[in-house]
Design a protein around this motif. Structure first.
Motif, PDB file in Angstrom:
ATOM      1  N   PHE A 114       0.940  -1.137  -0.174  1.00  8.19           N
ATOM      2  CA  PHE A 114       0.209   0.375   0.150  1.00  8.19           C
ATOM      3  C   PHE A 114       0.701   1.556   0.054  1.00  8.19           C
ATOM      4  CE2 PHE A 114      -3.426  -2.663   0.620  1.00  8.19           C
ATOM      5  CZ  PHE A 114      -4.271  -2.468   0.737  1.00  8.19           C
ATOM      6  N   PRO A 115       0.644   2.255  -0.502  1.00  8.87           N
ATOM      7  CA  PRO A 115       1.443   3.530  -0.779  1.00  8.87           C
ATOM      8  C   PRO A 115       1.319   4.316   0.480  1.00  8.87           C
ATOM      9  CG  PRO A 115      -0.990   4.159  -1.578  1.00  8.87           C
ATOM     10  CD  PRO A 115      -1.463   2.284  -1.291  1.00  8.87           C
ATOM     11  N   ASP A 116       2.259   4.852   0.444  1.00  7.63           N
ATOM     12  CA  ASP A 116       2.390   5.917   2.263  1.00  7.63           C
ATOM     13  C   ASP A 116       2.147   7.078   1.738  1.00  7.63           C
ATOM     14  OD1 ASP A 116       4.772   4.813   2.148  1.00  7.63           O
ATOM     15  OD2 ASP A 116       6.293   6.106   1.196  1.00  7.63           O
ATOM     16  N   GLY A 117       1.310   7.008   3.276  1.00  2.56           N
ATOM     17  CA  GLY A 117       0.014   7.990   3.750  1.00  2.56           C
ATOM     18  C   GLY A 117      -1.526   7.068   3.887  1.00  2.56           C
ATOM     19  N   PHE A 118      -1.013   5.958   3.508  1.00  2.00           N
ATOM     20  CA  PHE A 118      -2.596   4.851   3.339  1.00  2.00           C
ATOM     21  C   PHE A 118      -3.192   5.141   4.514  1.00  2.00           C
ATOM     22  CE2 PHE A 118      -5.215   0.704   3.241  1.00  2.00           C
ATOM     23  CZ  PHE A 118      -6.517   1.286   2.108  1.00  2.00           C
ATOM     24  N   PHE A 119      -4.540   4.278   4.951  1.00  2.00           N
ATOM     25  CA  PHE A 119      -5.505   5.318   6.193  1.00  2.00           C
ATOM     26  C   PHE A 119      -5.381   3.216   6.695  1.00  2.00           C
ATOM     27  CE2 PHE A 119      -7.401   9.242   5.705  1.00  2.00           C
ATOM     28  CZ  PHE A 119      -6.360   9.486   6.115  1.00  2.00           C
ATOM     29  N   TRP A 120      -5.334   2.881   7.732  1.00  2.00           N
ATOM     30  CA  TRP A 120      -4.902   1.870   8.107  1.00  2.00           C
ATOM     31  C   TRP A 120      -6.188   1.832   9.691  1.00  2.00           C
ATOM     32  CZ3 TRP A 120      -3.925  -2.980   6.185  1.00  2.00           C
ATOM     33  CH2 TRP A 120      -3.292  -2.731   5.176  1.00  2.00           C
ATOM     34  N   ALA A 121      -7.209   1.348   9.168  1.00  2.00           N
ATOM     35  CA  ALA A 121      -8.588   1.639  10.780  1.00  2.00           C
ATOM     36  C   ALA A 121      -8.722   0.171  10.869  1.00  2.00           C
ATOM     37  CB  ALA A 121      -9.453   2.475   9.807  1.00  2.00           C
ATOM     38  N   VAL A 122      -9.509  -0.125  12.295  1.00  2.00           N
ATOM     39  CA  VAL A 122     -10.524  -0.707  12.751  1.00  2.00           C
ATOM     40  C   VAL A 122     -11.735  -0.771  12.640  1.00  2.00           C
ATOM     41  CG1 VAL A 122      -8.725  -3.218  13.224  1.00  2.00           C
ATOM     42  CG2 VAL A 122      -8.932  -0.653  14.643  1.00  2.00           C
ATOM     43  N   GLY A 123     -12.288  -1.193  12.650  1.00  2.00           N
ATOM     44  CA  GLY A 123     -14.025  -0.569  13.330  1.00  2.00           C
ATOM     45  C   GLY A 123     -15.025  -1.443  14.603  1.00  2.00           C
ATOM     46  N   SER A 124     -15.684  -1.233  14.977  1.00  2.00           N
ATOM     47  CA  SER A 124     -16.919  -1.719  16.021  1.00  2.00           C
ATOM     48  C   SER A 124     -18.160  -0.838  15.075  1.00  2.00           C
ATOM     49  CB  SER A 124     -15.795  -1.820  17.164  1.00  2.00           C
ATOM     50  OG  SER A 124     -15.799  -0.394  17.673  1.00  2.00           O
ATOM     51  N   ALA A 125     -18.828  -2.101  16.349  1.00  2.00           N
ATOM     52  CA  ALA A 125     -19.862  -1.078  16.535  1.00  2.00           C
ATOM     53  C   ALA A 125     -20.758  -0.572  18.122  1.00  2.00           C
ATOM     54  CB  ALA A 125     -20.989  -1.902  15.460  1.00  2.00           C
ATOM     55  N   ALA A 126     -21.556   0.095  18.778  1.00  2.00           N
ATOM     56  CA  ALA A 126     -21.862   0.414  19.779  1.00  2.00           C
ATOM     57  C   ALA A 126     -22.158  -0.654  20.053  1.00  2.00           C
ATOM     58  CB  ALA A 126     -22.422   1.321  20.442  1.00  2.00           C
ATOM     59  N   TYR A 127     -23.655  -1.406  19.734  1.00  2.00           N
ATOM     60  CA  TYR A 127     -23.634  -3.051  20.408  1.00  2.00           C
ATOM     61  C   TYR A 127     -22.920  -3.935  20.276  1.00  2.00           C
ATOM     62  CZ  TYR A 127     -27.924  -6.554  21.772  1.00  2.00           C
ATOM     63  OH  TYR A 127     -28.492  -7.271  22.460  1.00  2.00           O
ATOM     64  N   GLN A 128     -21.924  -4.181  19.549  1.00  2.00           N
ATOM     65  CA  GLN A 128     -21.309  -5.091  19.322  1.00  2.00           C
ATOM     66  C   GLN A 128     -20.164  -5.193  20.319  1.00  2.00           C
ATOM     67  OE1 GLN A 128     -19.757  -4.889  15.479  1.00  2.00           O
ATOM     68  NE2 GLN A 128     -21.895  -5.689  14.511  1.00  2.00           N
ATOM     69  N   ILE A 129     -19.725  -4.145  20.845  1.00  2.00           N
ATOM     70  CA  ILE A 129     -18.587  -4.209  22.187  1.00  2.00           C
ATOM     71  C   ILE A 129     -19.343  -3.113  23.019  1.00  2.00           C
ATOM     72  CG2 ILE A 129     -16.826  -4.297  19.884  1.00  2.00           C
ATOM     73  CD1 ILE A 129     -16.042  -0.716  21.069  1.00  2.00           C
ATOM     74  N   GLU A 130     -20.277  -2.949  23.560  1.00  2.00           N
ATOM     75  CA  GLU A 130     -19.532  -2.256  24.843  1.00  2.00           C
ATOM     76  C   GLU A 130     -20.827  -2.136  25.587  1.00  2.00           C
ATOM     77  OE1 GLU A 130     -20.469   2.865  22.725  1.00  2.00           O
ATOM     78  OE2 GLU A 130     -21.857   2.074  23.961  1.00  2.00           O
ATOM     79  N   GLY A 131     -22.090  -3.047  25.663  1.00  2.00           N
ATOM     80  CA  GLY A 131     -22.559  -3.776  26.951  1.00  2.00           C
ATOM     81  C   GLY A 131     -22.822  -2.673  27.569  1.00  2.00           C
ATOM     82  N   GLY A 132     -22.959  -2.494  28.906  1.00  2.00           N
ATOM     83  CA  GLY A 132     -23.102  -1.828  30.106  1.00  2.00           C
ATOM     84  C   GLY A 132     -25.656  -0.918  29.346  1.00  2.00           C
ATOM     85  N   TRP A 133     -25.851  -2.578  29.450  1.00  2.00           N
ATOM     86  CA  TRP A 133     -26.826  -1.757  28.651  1.00  2.00           C
ATOM     87  C   TRP A 133     -27.759  -0.572  29.570  1.00  2.00           C
ATOM     88  CZ3 TRP A 133     -31.709  -4.245  28.750  1.00  2.00           C
ATOM     89  CH2 TRP A 133     -32.147  -4.899  29.399  1.00  2.00           C
ATOM     90  N   ARG A 134     -27.513  -0.563  30.734  1.00  2.00           N
ATOM     91  CA  ARG A 134     -28.740  -0.743  31.852  1.00  2.00           C
ATOM     92  C   ARG A 134     -27.499   0.347  32.543  1.00  2.00           C
ATOM     93  NH1 ARG A 134     -32.655  -5.546  34.000  1.00  2.00           N
ATOM     94  NH2 ARG A 134     -34.178  -4.836  32.653  1.00  2.00           N
ATOM     95  N   GLN A 135     -26.479   0.988  32.287  1.00  2.00           N
ATOM     96  CA  GLN A 135     -25.578   1.481  32.761  1.00  2.00           C
ATOM     97  C   GLN A 135     -26.051   3.102  32.994  1.00  2.00           C
ATOM     98  OE1 GLN A 135     -21.726  -1.406  32.705  1.00  2.00           O
ATOM     99  NE2 GLN A 135     -21.627   0.564  34.125  1.00  2.00           N
ATOM    100  N   HIS A 136     -25.884   3.565  33.774  1.00  2.00           N
ATOM    101  CA  HIS A 136     -25.919   5.386  34.040  1.00  2.00           C
ATOM    102  C   HIS A 136     -27.066   5.827  32.916  1.00  2.00           C
ATOM    103  CE1 HIS A 136     -20.974   3.950  34.567  1.00  2.00           C
ATOM    104  NE2 HIS A 136     -21.868   3.954  35.927  1.00  2.00           N
ATOM    105  N   GLY A 137     -28.177   5.720  32.951  1.00  2.00           N
ATOM    106  CA  GLY A 137     -29.115   5.826  32.426  1.00  2.00           C
ATOM    107  C   GLY A 137     -29.843   5.381  30.890  1.00  2.00           C
ATOM    108  N   LYS A 138     -28.738   4.586  30.207  1.00  2.00           N
ATOM    109  CA  LYS A 138     -28.500   4.022  29.056  1.00  2.00           C
ATOM    110  C   LYS A 138     -30.690   4.002  28.527  1.00  2.00           C
ATOM    111  CE  LYS A 138     -27.473   1.158  25.027  1.00  2.00           C
ATOM    112  NZ  LYS A 138     -29.415   0.155  25.385  1.00  2.00           N
ATOM    113  N   GLY A 139     -31.046   3.788  27.793  1.00  2.00           N
ATOM    114  CA  GLY A 139     -32.335   3.609  27.487  1.00  2.00           C
ATOM    115  C   GLY A 139     -31.746   2.328  26.103  1.00  2.00           C
ATOM    116  N   ALA A 140     -33.554   1.647  26.301  1.00  2.00           N
ATOM    117  CA  ALA A 140     -33.040   0.267  25.702  1.00  2.00           C
ATOM    118  C   ALA A 140     -33.071   1.062  24.522  1.00  2.00           C
ATOM    119  CB  ALA A 140     -33.969  -0.270  25.938  1.00  2.00           C
ATOM    120  N   SER A 141     -32.544  -0.067  23.034  1.00  2.00           N
ATOM    121  CA  SER A 141     -32.329  -0.174  21.732  1.00  2.00           C
ATOM    122  C   SER A 141     -33.033  -1.138  21.107  1.00  2.00           C
ATOM    123  CB  SER A 141     -30.526   0.060  20.848  1.00  2.00           C
ATOM    124  OG  SER A 141     -30.902  -1.460  21.010  1.00  2.00           O
ATOM    125  N   ILE A 142     -33.095  -0.971  20.135  1.00  2.00           N
ATOM    126  CA  ILE A 142     -34.429  -2.142  19.138  1.00  2.00           C
ATOM    127  C   ILE A 142     -33.621  -3.430  19.715  1.00  2.00           C
ATOM    128  CG2 ILE A 142     -35.586  -0.409  17.629  1.00  2.00           C
ATOM    129  CD1 ILE A 142     -34.075  -1.466  16.249  1.00  2.00           C
TER     130      ILE A 142
END
Length: 313
Positions: free
Chosen positions: A59-87
């Motif tokens: 890959f050329p210099d300056g290429f963006f190497w990244a990883v990703g996630s989504a909130a529901y997949q990793i966060e947990g804490g589904w009832r913590q600190h006032g979080k509302g329910a999601s679908i």
């Protein structure tokens, strides 16, 4: 289409995030430290000569190497600190498994019933382990990290009422940690986890009224995080949300509607992004530009790679 406000100093190359997403299967997942090393053995040799072009070193210099996630997949804490329910909370807790369902068709008669879906109640508990999880970014040596904001964590009822301070504090802490590591954040505003209250009140994305609620939510995020975030994604994979959320019912919110309903939802999802960009241009760049928050805004579309298999005679 990627809409970018022109930067003040230097041009940045296009964003090409490589997403490594956790997919919740039909059973609970467990791994010990070091187990992931075996994953890379599979990529030690290219299966075809053409695949060599995808090796890291080419890959050329300056290429963006990244990883990703989504909130529901990793966060947990589904009832913590006032979080509302999601679908997705509702879907994984209550989704019925019925005979003939495409996900269970083919199970032999008399076999054990499929186990209930895994839930995101705990997931990898990233909500309570910001430092631990971001250390992984340091080890990978990535330049960018894509994550999503849980709409229901910052606005528990989904509307523009009083925001949840603890939810906002969590994302500020995460963004500050990324700054310390020198990793650029790429923030997805909606990665499938609509607040359940909006699903109940309006029927979800089938109702055009959600475009107004999304605008209020997006402006809240721009106001609180726009100074630290230059890359924004409005909707992740609208096809999956529309078709499997509202037509086949295979994913949250599990609506088994008509194809027409799926297309209606897709229209509203696209309207969210186009409306935000059009309003931004008419209002001098929109809220984030008017506050000096220069950056890029786009959808995330699904991309598949296909290889031709020669016909054998």
């Amino acid at each position: 289409m990627l809409a970018c406000a022109p930067p003040r100093s230097q041009w940045l190359p296009p964003l090409l995030p490589l997403q490594l997403l956790l997919v919740l299967g039909g059973h609970r997942l467990r791994a010990d430290p070091g187990d992931g090393a075996q994953t890379w053995v599979h990529f030690a040799r290219s299966p075809t000569p053409e695949a060599a072009g995808f090796l890291h070193g080419t890959f050329p210099d300056g290429f963006f190497w990244a990883v990703g996630s989504a909130a529901y997949q990793i966060e947990g804490g589904w009832r913590q600190h006032g979080k509302g329910a999601s679908i997705w909370d509702t879907f994984t807790h209550h989704s019925p498994v019925t005979p003939g369902d495409p996900l269970v068709t083919g199970v032999p008669s008399g076999a054990l019933s499929p186990s209930p879906p895994a839930t995101g109640e705990v997931a990898s508990d990233s909500y309570n382990n910001v430092f631990r999880d971001t250390e992984g970014l340091r080890e990978l040596g990535v330049t960018h990290y894509r994550f999503s904001i849980s709409w229901a964590r910052v606005l528990p009822n989904g509307s523009s009422g009083a925001p949840n301070r603890e939810g906002l504090r969590y994302y500020r802490r995460l963004l500050e940690r990324l700054r310390e590591l020198g990793v650029q954040p790429v923030v997805t505003l909606y990665h499938w986890d609509l607040p359940q209250s909006l699903q109940d009140a309006y029927g979800g994305w089938a109702n055009r009224a959600l475009t107004d609620h999304f605008r209020d939510y997006a402006e809240l995020c721009f106001r609180h995080f726009g100074g630290q975030v230059k890359y924004w994604i409005t909707i992740d994979n609208p096809y999956v949300v529309a078709w499997h959320g509202y037509a086949t019912g295979r994913l949250a919110p599990g609506v088994r509607g008509s194809p027409r309903l799926g297309y209606l939802v897709a229209h509203n999802l696209l309207l969210v992004s186009s409306r935000g960009q059009v309003e931004g241009s008419r209002r001098g760049g929109g809220l984030w530009r008017r506050q000096g928050q220069e950056g890029c805004l786009s959808l995330q579309l699904r991309g598949d790679r296909f290889e031709h298999v020669p016909e054998v005679t």
